[in-house]
Design a protein around this motif. Structure first.
Motif, PDB file in Angstrom:
ATOM      1  N   ALA B   6      -0.615   8.553   0.034  1.00  0.00           N
ATOM      2  CA  ALA B   6       0.195   9.126  -1.042  1.00  0.00           C
ATOM      3  C   ALA B   6       0.528   8.044  -2.063  1.00  0.00           C
ATOM      4  CB  ALA B   6       1.496   9.678  -0.463  1.00  0.00           C
ATOM      5  N   LEU B   7       1.222   8.457  -3.113  1.00  0.00           N
ATOM      6  CA  LEU B   7       1.897   7.517  -3.990  1.00  0.00           C
ATOM      7  C   LEU B   7       3.360   7.517  -3.588  1.00  0.00           C
ATOM      8  CD1 LEU B   7       0.313   8.497  -7.432  1.00  0.00           C
ATOM      9  CD2 LEU B   7      -0.032   6.357  -6.184  1.00  0.00           C
ATOM     10  N   LYS B   8       3.937   6.320  -3.490  1.00  0.00           N
ATOM     11  CA  LYS B   8       5.303   6.232  -3.014  1.00  0.00           C
ATOM     12  C   LYS B   8       6.141   5.406  -3.977  1.00  0.00           C
ATOM     13  CE  LYS B   8       7.845   4.899   1.123  1.00  0.00           C
ATOM     14  NZ  LYS B   8       7.740   4.416   2.495  1.00  0.00           N
ATOM     15  N   CYS B   9       7.340   5.873  -4.274  1.00  0.00           N
ATOM     16  CA  CYS B   9       8.237   5.143  -5.169  1.00  0.00           C
ATOM     17  C   CYS B   9       8.744   3.883  -4.473  1.00  0.00           C
ATOM     18  CB  CYS B   9       9.417   6.022  -5.584  1.00  0.00           C
ATOM     19  SG  CYS B   9      10.641   5.126  -6.556  1.00  0.00           S
ATOM     20  N   ARG B  10       8.605   2.761  -5.145  1.00  0.00           N
ATOM     21  CA  ARG B  10       9.052   1.500  -4.553  1.00  0.00           C
ATOM     22  C   ARG B  10      10.566   1.402  -4.463  1.00  0.00           C
ATOM     23  NH1 ARG B  10       5.702  -2.771  -8.100  1.00  0.00           N
ATOM     24  NH2 ARG B  10       4.189  -3.520  -6.594  1.00  0.00           N
ATOM     25  N   GLU B  17       1.815  13.350  -4.434  1.00  0.00           N
ATOM     26  CA  GLU B  17       0.385  13.493  -4.178  1.00  0.00           C
ATOM     27  C   GLU B  17      -0.401  12.586  -5.111  1.00  0.00           C
ATOM     28  OE1 GLU B  17      -1.074  17.494  -4.283  1.00  0.00           O
ATOM     29  OE2 GLU B  17       0.470  18.134  -2.856  1.00  0.00           O
ATOM     30  N   ILE B  18      -1.632  12.278  -4.703  1.00  0.00           N
ATOM     31  CA  ILE B  18      -2.480  11.425  -5.531  1.00  0.00           C
ATOM     32  C   ILE B  18      -2.792  12.124  -6.859  1.00  0.00           C
ATOM     33  CG2 ILE B  18      -4.759  10.356  -5.676  1.00  0.00           C
ATOM     34  CD1 ILE B  18      -2.724   8.967  -3.793  1.00  0.00           C
ATOM     35  N   ALA B  19      -2.370  11.512  -7.960  1.00  0.00           N
ATOM     36  CA  ALA B  19      -2.543  12.074  -9.300  1.00  0.00           C
ATOM     37  C   ALA B  19      -2.348  10.945 -10.300  1.00  0.00           C
ATOM     38  CB  ALA B  19      -1.485  13.165  -9.542  1.00  0.00           C
ATOM     39  N   PRO B  20      -2.760  11.150 -11.561  1.00  0.00           N
ATOM     40  CA  PRO B  20      -2.552  10.086 -12.552  1.00  0.00           C
ATOM     41  C   PRO B  20      -1.104  10.028 -13.030  1.00  0.00           C
ATOM     42  CG  PRO B  20      -3.781  11.906 -13.528  1.00  0.00           C
ATOM     43  CD  PRO B  20      -3.573  12.252 -12.087  1.00  0.00           C
ATOM     44  N   VAL B  21      -0.217   9.600 -12.153  1.00  0.00           N
ATOM     45  CA  VAL B  21       1.195   9.401 -12.490  1.00  0.00           C
ATOM     46  C   VAL B  21       1.604   8.014 -12.027  1.00  0.00           C
ATOM     47  CG1 VAL B  21       1.850  11.833 -12.387  1.00  0.00           C
ATOM     48  CG2 VAL B  21       1.950  10.442 -10.303  1.00  0.00           C
ATOM     49  N   HIS B  22       2.621   7.461 -12.663  1.00  0.00           N
ATOM     50  CA  HIS B  22       2.959   6.074 -12.324  1.00  0.00           C
ATOM     51  C   HIS B  22       4.435   5.802 -12.169  1.00  0.00           C
ATOM     52  CE1 HIS B  22       3.648   6.179 -16.578  1.00  0.00           C
ATOM     53  NE2 HIS B  22       4.179   4.985 -16.546  1.00  0.00           N
ATOM     54  N   VAL B  23       5.307   6.745 -12.569  1.00  0.00           N
ATOM     55  CA  VAL B  23       6.734   6.499 -12.329  1.00  0.00           C
ATOM     56  C   VAL B  23       7.350   7.646 -11.554  1.00  0.00           C
ATOM     57  CG1 VAL B  23       7.349   4.980 -14.249  1.00  0.00           C
ATOM     58  CG2 VAL B  23       7.362   7.457 -14.571  1.00  0.00           C
ATOM     59  N   CYS B  24       8.385   7.308 -10.828  1.00  0.00           N
ATOM     60  CA  CYS B  24       9.110   8.291 -10.038  1.00  0.00           C
ATOM     61  C   CYS B  24       9.938   9.183 -10.960  1.00  0.00           C
ATOM     62  CB  CYS B  24      10.017   7.550  -9.069  1.00  0.00           C
ATOM     63  SG  CYS B  24      11.063   8.619  -8.101  1.00  0.00           S
ATOM     64  N   GLU B  25       9.835  10.479 -10.759  1.00  0.00           N
ATOM     65  CA  GLU B  25      10.591  11.433 -11.576  1.00  0.00           C
ATOM     66  C   GLU B  25      12.090  11.280 -11.352  1.00  0.00           C
ATOM     67  OE1 GLU B  25       9.640  13.529 -13.939  1.00  0.00           O
ATOM     68  OE2 GLU B  25       7.707  12.502 -13.680  1.00  0.00           O
ATOM     69  N   PHE B  26      12.479  10.860 -10.158  1.00  0.00           N
ATOM     70  CA  PHE B  26      13.905  10.787  -9.835  1.00  0.00           C
ATOM     71  C   PHE B  26      14.560   9.550 -10.408  1.00  0.00           C
ATOM     72  CE2 PHE B  26      12.038  13.295  -6.383  1.00  0.00           C
ATOM     73  CZ  PHE B  26      12.764  14.467  -6.556  1.00  0.00           C
ATOM     74  N   CYS B  27      13.926   8.385 -10.180  1.00  0.00           N
ATOM     75  CA  CYS B  27      14.658   7.153 -10.479  1.00  0.00           C
ATOM     76  C   CYS B  27      13.905   6.213 -11.424  1.00  0.00           C
ATOM     77  CB  CYS B  27      14.995   6.433  -9.187  1.00  0.00           C
ATOM     78  SG  CYS B  27      13.595   5.634  -8.431  1.00  0.00           S
ATOM     79  N   GLU B  32       3.532   3.312  -5.950  1.00  0.00           N
ATOM     80  CA  GLU B  32       2.542   2.439  -5.331  1.00  0.00           C
ATOM     81  C   GLU B  32       1.702   3.243  -4.340  1.00  0.00           C
ATOM     82  OE1 GLU B  32       4.199  -0.860  -3.126  1.00  0.00           O
ATOM     83  OE2 GLU B  32       2.249  -1.861  -3.203  1.00  0.00           O
ATOM     84  N   VAL B  33       0.414   2.892  -4.222  1.00  0.00           N
ATOM     85  CA  VAL B  33      -0.450   3.579  -3.267  1.00  0.00           C
ATOM     86  C   VAL B  33      -0.087   3.127  -1.849  1.00  0.00           C
ATOM     87  CG1 VAL B  33      -2.833   3.951  -2.521  1.00  0.00           C
ATOM     88  CG2 VAL B  33      -2.326   3.626  -4.962  1.00  0.00           C
ATOM     89  N   VAL B  34       0.111   4.095  -0.955  1.00  0.00           N
ATOM     90  CA  VAL B  34       0.349   3.735   0.454  1.00  0.00           C
ATOM     91  C   VAL B  34      -0.753   4.343   1.318  1.00  0.00           C
ATOM     92  CG1 VAL B  34       2.827   3.317   0.328  1.00  0.00           C
ATOM     93  CG2 VAL B  34       2.012   5.649   0.689  1.00  0.00           C
ATOM     94  N   TRP B 198      -5.773  10.626 -21.886  1.00  0.00           N
ATOM     95  CA  TRP B 198      -6.675   9.550 -21.503  1.00  0.00           C
ATOM     96  C   TRP B 198      -6.200   8.917 -20.190  1.00  0.00           C
ATOM     97  CZ3 TRP B 198      -6.069   6.555 -26.765  1.00  0.00           C
ATOM     98  CH2 TRP B 198      -6.681   7.285 -27.791  1.00  0.00           C
ATOM     99  N   ALA B 199      -7.126   8.237 -19.541  1.00  0.00           N
ATOM    100  CA  ALA B 199      -6.724   7.372 -18.438  1.00  0.00           C
ATOM    101  C   ALA B 199      -6.359   6.020 -19.056  1.00  0.00           C
ATOM    102  CB  ALA B 199      -7.852   7.220 -17.437  1.00  0.00           C
ATOM    103  N   PHE B 200      -5.059   5.766 -19.181  1.00  0.00           N
ATOM    104  CA  PHE B 200      -4.589   4.489 -19.734  1.00  0.00           C
ATOM    105  C   PHE B 200      -4.461   3.545 -18.538  1.00  0.00           C
ATOM    106  CE2 PHE B 200      -3.239   4.074 -24.162  1.00  0.00           C
ATOM    107  CZ  PHE B 200      -2.904   2.739 -24.235  1.00  0.00           C
ATOM    108  N   VAL B 201      -5.342   2.565 -18.453  1.00  0.00           N
ATOM    109  CA  VAL B 201      -5.473   1.855 -17.175  1.00  0.00           C
ATOM    110  C   VAL B 201      -4.181   1.207 -16.705  1.00  0.00           C
ATOM    111  CG1 VAL B 201      -7.951   1.438 -17.436  1.00  0.00           C
ATOM    112  CG2 VAL B 201      -6.322  -0.341 -18.081  1.00  0.00           C
ATOM    113  N   ASN B 202      -3.382   0.673 -17.659  1.00  0.00           N
ATOM    114  CA  ASN B 202      -2.152   0.027 -17.210  1.00  0.00           C
ATOM    115  C   ASN B 202      -0.921   0.905 -17.419  1.00  0.00           C
ATOM    116  OD1 ASN B 202      -2.804  -0.381 -19.859  1.00  0.00           O
ATOM    117  ND2 ASN B 202      -2.003  -2.448 -19.974  1.00  0.00           N
ATOM    118  N   VAL B 203      -1.135   2.220 -17.603  1.00  0.00           N
ATOM    119  CA  VAL B 203      -0.003   3.138 -17.652  1.00  0.00           C
ATOM    120  C   VAL B 203      -0.183   4.225 -16.583  1.00  0.00           C
ATOM    121  CG1 VAL B 203       1.433   4.631 -19.097  1.00  0.00           C
ATOM    122  CG2 VAL B 203       0.320   2.639 -20.108  1.00  0.00           C
ATOM    123  N   ASN B 204      -0.872   5.312 -16.914  1.00  0.00           N
ATOM    124  CA  ASN B 204      -0.873   6.422 -15.948  1.00  0.00           C
ATOM    125  C   ASN B 204      -1.771   6.213 -14.732  1.00  0.00           C
ATOM    126  OD1 ASN B 204      -3.061   6.685 -17.653  1.00  0.00           O
ATOM    127  ND2 ASN B 204      -3.020   8.896 -17.702  1.00  0.00           N
TER     128      ASN B 204
END
Ligand SMILES: Cc1ncc(COP(=O)(O)O)c(C=O)c1O
Ligand SMILES: [Zn+2]
Lengths: 77, 414
Positions: B6-10, B17-27, B32-34, B198-204
């Motif tokens: 999964a992707l897990k909030c640090r 779930e695995i998707a082009p997202v990079h920040v936690c909606e909550f906090c 990070e990939v686990v 787009w797939a922004f490599v250092n964002v999403n």
């Protein structure tokens, strides 16, 4: 807009987010915060009309707050 | 077989779930990939890895893609050099250079992260990829995208060195230079990343992108004869590589591929942009953003996204952080070139300069194994050293002109 606000030793004690909400028609939603004696970091969502949000960001910067998108540094080596 | 869980909030631990997202909606914490390491079973052994082609994908089970890579299949497995000459100069017993100045195809470790990011972008169905970069990342995205038949946009600051502009623009890419201060570039690019599909490599796709750095450390351990080093010195911009070196070592230890050597990790920055080094030296954990002013442009990130986590890695591993001036950077570039015949970019000068400082301070002991991470090539930052090389002596094309020169050298015992 989702932003990180960094406060410095000069402005960390001021109620700037309260003032911001008084001055601008934006909904402020604090999602995370860490405040110390000489600095603070706040993750905040600002909702409103685009130009109002932009004006609110400019106002924060005028008050010495460092404003960054939550992506932080997008630019990389 | 993929063991990605999964992707897990640090920060808060929420899983996605695995998707082009990079920040936690909550906090707003970074994701990070686990992995589910137990699912690897007994089959993932040194022998299996050694039987595979010499590139970063020999560790593919520990990289977050499904199946085979579609981009950058040849990237990685750069030399780990035993630096005998440099050992003498620095007065240490066992020193290595991990040399990504010769990483294929664009001569920096960014090819590792980009090949993971773009392979993942293809999996997600993106046809356009993008990045904002001060050079190495732009060149790598442009080259790898072109080779993979992807459309690309690379955004650069308007005042970049010629080598880096040409080194990106020569590929079939849309290169856009942005006028303004550093913060303006950042703000605009994060807005672009939010607006275009787009797939922004250092964002999403950043969580996947960042994992590519682990291959750098896997290789170090395999090349040391399946051993973790005692000390590693890593250059830091966002701080991502620093955290991924740590993660890679912990993974190999957990999987029983190497023994725990209690590896200490040291982060290197230029004094003109040292927010992470400062936080370590001052013992704070919040990072004060700075305005960057250094010749080490590839490391010039004033508000590093992974600074907090890099700080923690250094503290918890027993490492430390230091920074060096522009002149120390140039001196270290020359020292590496003139001892080991390796021409590193400014980031390499930072890393060696800091390693030297830490050895002199006694923070890194002289009798234990040390790895210095060289992550980019000097040919891209010629500006840094062009005025400081040995003088070029121009002569007529005749022996008569050359002989006195040779005699003078002999007399001077050169
Ligand atoms: C040559 C080189 N070394 C090191 C780094 C540091 O990377 P990180 O952002 O992972 O700290 C970069 C890029 O930013 C780079 O271009
Ligand atoms: Zn979270």
């Amino acid at each position: 807009m989702r932003l990180y606000l960094t406060f410095n030793h000069k402005n960390v004690r001021e109620p700037l987010i309260w003032k911001l909400a008084q001055e601008f028609a934006v909904v402020t939603n604090i999602r995370t915060a860490e405040v110390k004696e000489d600095m603070g970091l706040v993750g905040i969502e600002l909702k409103g009309k685009t130009d109002v949000v932009e004006a609110a960001v400019a106002w924060l910067e005028q008050h010495g707050v460092h404003v960054e998108p939550i992506e932080q540094s997008v630019l990389e080596g | 077989m993929s063991i990605v869980r999964a992707l897990k909030c640090r920060e808060c631990g929420s899983e996605y779930e695995i998707a082009p997202v990079h920040v936690c909606e909550f906090c707003f914490g970074p994701l990070e990939v686990v992995y589910d390491y137990d699912a690897l079973g007994e089959g993932f052994t040194r022998e299996l890895i050694e039987s595979r082609p010499q590139n970063m994908w020999r560790y593919k089970e520990l990289l977050p893609i499904e199946g085979e890579p579609t981009v950058g299949a040849e990237v990685g497995f750069t030399p780990l050099v035993r630096a005998k000459n440099l050992e003498k100069v620095l007065g240490v017993k066992e020193l290595y250079i991990k040399n990504d100045a010769v990483c294929y195809p664009t001569l920096s470790f960014k090819d590792r992260v980009v090949s993971v990011a773009l392979s993942k972008a293809v999996e997600f169905g993106f046809t356009t990829v993008a990045c904002a970069s001060t050079g190495n990342l732009a060149g790598s995205v442009a080259a790898n995208a072109t080779a993979a038949g992807l459309k690309s946009y690379v955004f650069i600051p308007h005042d970049l060195e010629v080598g880096k502009v040409v080194g990106a623009g020569v590929y079939d890419t849309s290169i856009v230079a942005i006028e303004g201060q550093y913060d303006d570039v950042n703000r605009l690019c994060s807005e672009i990343a939010g607006k275009y599909p787009w797939a922004f490599v250092n964002v999403n796709v950043r969580p996947f992108y960042a994992e590519g750095s682990k291959s750098y450390a896997y290789e170090i351990m395999e090349q040391l004869g399946w051993k973790a080093p005692k000390h590693v010195v890593v250059p830091m911009a966002s701080g991502s590589l620093c955290t991924k070196v740590d993660k890679a070592i912990k993974e190999f230890v957990k999987l029983g591929l190497v023994e725990d050597a209690g590896t200490a990790i040291y982060g290197a920055q230029a004094t003109g942009c040292s927010p992470i080094a400062r936080s370590v030296k001052e013992g704070t954990d919040l990072i004060h953003p700075v305005k960057a002013d250094t010749i080490a442009k590839s490391l010039a990130i004033g508000n590093p996204a992974d600074g907090y986590y890099a700080n923690r890695v250094m503290k918890e591993s027993g490492g430390w952080s230091e920074d060096v001036s522009d002149q120390e950077i140039v001196d270290a570039i020359k020292l590496l070139a003139q001892t080991e015949g390796i021409f590193a970019e400014t980031a390499g000068g930072v890393t060696l300069g800091v390693a030297k400082k830490l050895i002199e301070q006694g923070r890194i002991p002289r009798d234990e194994s040390i790895v210095i991470c060289v992550t980019g090539n000097g040919l891209k930052t010629l500006e840094a050293v062009q005025d400081q090389i040995n003088p070029v002596r121009t002569i007529k094309p005749s022996l008569k002109a050359f002989d006195p020169l040779a005699e003078a050298d002999l007399a001077a015992n050169k």
